[in-house]
Motif scaffolding. Structure first.
Motif, PDB file in Angstrom:
ATOM      1  N   ARG A  14       0.836  -1.211   0.000  1.00 21.07           N
ATOM      2  CA  ARG A  14       0.000   0.000   0.000  1.00 21.07           C
ATOM      3  C   ARG A  14       0.867   1.256   0.000  1.00 21.07           C
ATOM      4  O   ARG A  14       0.576   2.221  -0.714  1.00 21.07           O
ATOM      5  CB  ARG A  14      -0.923   0.009   1.215  1.00 21.07           C
ATOM      6  N   HIS A  15       1.909   1.244   0.793  1.00 22.45           N
ATOM      7  CA  HIS A  15       2.817   2.385   0.866  1.00 22.45           C
ATOM      8  C   HIS A  15       3.485   2.616  -0.497  1.00 22.45           C
ATOM      9  O   HIS A  15       3.557   3.753  -0.979  1.00 22.45           O
ATOM     10  CB  HIS A  15       3.869   2.152   1.959  1.00 22.45           C
ATOM     11  N   LEU A  16       3.960   1.555  -1.126  1.00 24.81           N
ATOM     12  CA  LEU A  16       4.567   1.672  -2.454  1.00 24.81           C
ATOM     13  C   LEU A  16       3.563   2.201  -3.466  1.00 24.81           C
ATOM     14  O   LEU A  16       3.897   3.033  -4.320  1.00 24.81           O
ATOM     15  CB  LEU A  16       5.106   0.321  -2.924  1.00 24.81           C
ATOM     16  N   ASN A  17       2.333   1.724  -3.379  1.00 27.95           N
ATOM     17  CA  ASN A  17       1.280   2.172  -4.285  1.00 27.95           C
ATOM     18  C   ASN A  17       1.008   3.666  -4.096  1.00 27.95           C
ATOM     19  O   ASN A  17       0.888   4.406  -5.079  1.00 27.95           O
ATOM     20  CB  ASN A  17       0.013   1.357  -4.051  1.00 27.95           C
ATOM     21  N   GLN A  18       0.929   4.117  -2.857  1.00 30.67           N
ATOM     22  CA  GLN A  18       0.686   5.538  -2.580  1.00 30.67           C
ATOM     23  C   GLN A  18       1.815   6.412  -3.101  1.00 30.67           C
ATOM     24  O   GLN A  18       1.588   7.548  -3.522  1.00 30.67           O
ATOM     25  CB  GLN A  18       0.500   5.762  -1.077  1.00 30.67           C
ATOM     26  N   GLU A  19       3.043   5.894  -3.093  1.00 28.96           N
ATOM     27  CA  GLU A  19       4.189   6.642  -3.610  1.00 28.96           C
ATOM     28  C   GLU A  19       4.318   6.552  -5.126  1.00 28.96           C
ATOM     29  O   GLU A  19       5.202   7.163  -5.710  1.00 28.96           O
ATOM     30  CB  GLU A  19       5.483   6.111  -2.980  1.00 28.96           C
ATOM     31  N   GLY A  20       3.464   5.758  -5.773  1.00 31.54           N
ATOM     32  CA  GLY A  20       3.530   5.593  -7.212  1.00 31.54           C
ATOM     33  C   GLY A  20       4.642   4.672  -7.670  1.00 31.54           C
ATOM     34  O   GLY A  20       5.025   4.694  -8.837  1.00 31.54           O
ATOM     35  N   LYS A  21       5.156   3.844  -6.764  1.00 26.87           N
ATOM     36  CA  LYS A  21       6.279   2.962  -7.102  1.00 26.87           C
ATOM     37  C   LYS A  21       5.843   1.542  -7.442  1.00 26.87           C
ATOM     38  O   LYS A  21       6.614   0.792  -8.026  1.00 26.87           O
ATOM     39  CB  LYS A  21       7.291   2.940  -5.961  1.00 26.87           C
ATOM     40  N   LEU A  22       4.632   1.164  -7.089  1.00 26.56           N
ATOM     41  CA  LEU A  22       4.139  -0.185  -7.369  1.00 26.56           C
ATOM     42  C   LEU A  22       3.324  -0.169  -8.645  1.00 26.56           C
ATOM     43  O   LEU A  22       2.316   0.526  -8.743  1.00 26.56           O
ATOM     44  CB  LEU A  22       3.281  -0.691  -6.210  1.00 26.56           C
TER      45      LEU A  22
END
Length: 127
Positions: A50-58
């Motif tokens: 979720r954290h990666l997704n929020q940062e646009g990295k996933l």
């Protein structure tokens, strides 16, 4: 923990966000310890995603249907960042998956002529 790291190649497709140029890295999670996944570990792994997704990295990720390996595709600045992201995943930190591999993906598309003009592609042709 083993890792395979692919080298960057000219003519690769990068993602540009503002002034930031990101590359695509594929992380393969391997050598799973079967029957050792508990709710707490799964929750921590999902929070990491979720954290990666929020940062646009996933970009995308998930287990393979054979239930033995998983894959995560990342947008990030360089191989060091991809390694850091992989090693901060609770599935790796707590050795639910004992090993992982990372390789930089060269995206093929019409814009780069499906890599027909790439030195890598030409180097692989039989002459």
């Amino acid at each position: 923990m083993m890792r395979y790291i692919g080298n960057g190649i000219m003519n690769r497709k990068s993602i540009v966000i503002g002034d930031l140029i990101l590359s695509i890295f594929v992380v393969f999670l391997k050598d799973k310890r079967t029957s050792e996944l508990n709710a707490s570990l799964l929750t921590r792994h999902i929070e990491h995603l979720r954290h990666l997704n929020q940062e646009g990295k996933l970009m995308v990720g998930g287990p393979f249907k054979n239930n033995e390996e998983a894959m995560i595709i990342l947008n990030c600045g360089d191989i060091d960042e991809a390694i850091s992201i992989a090693e901060s995943d609770p599935f790796i930190k707590e050795k639910y998956f004992n090993t992982y591999e990372i390789n930089e993906l060269i995206v093929v598309n019409e814009e780069n002529n499906w890599l027909m003009d790439s030195p890598q592609t030409n180097g692989n042709l039989i002459h």
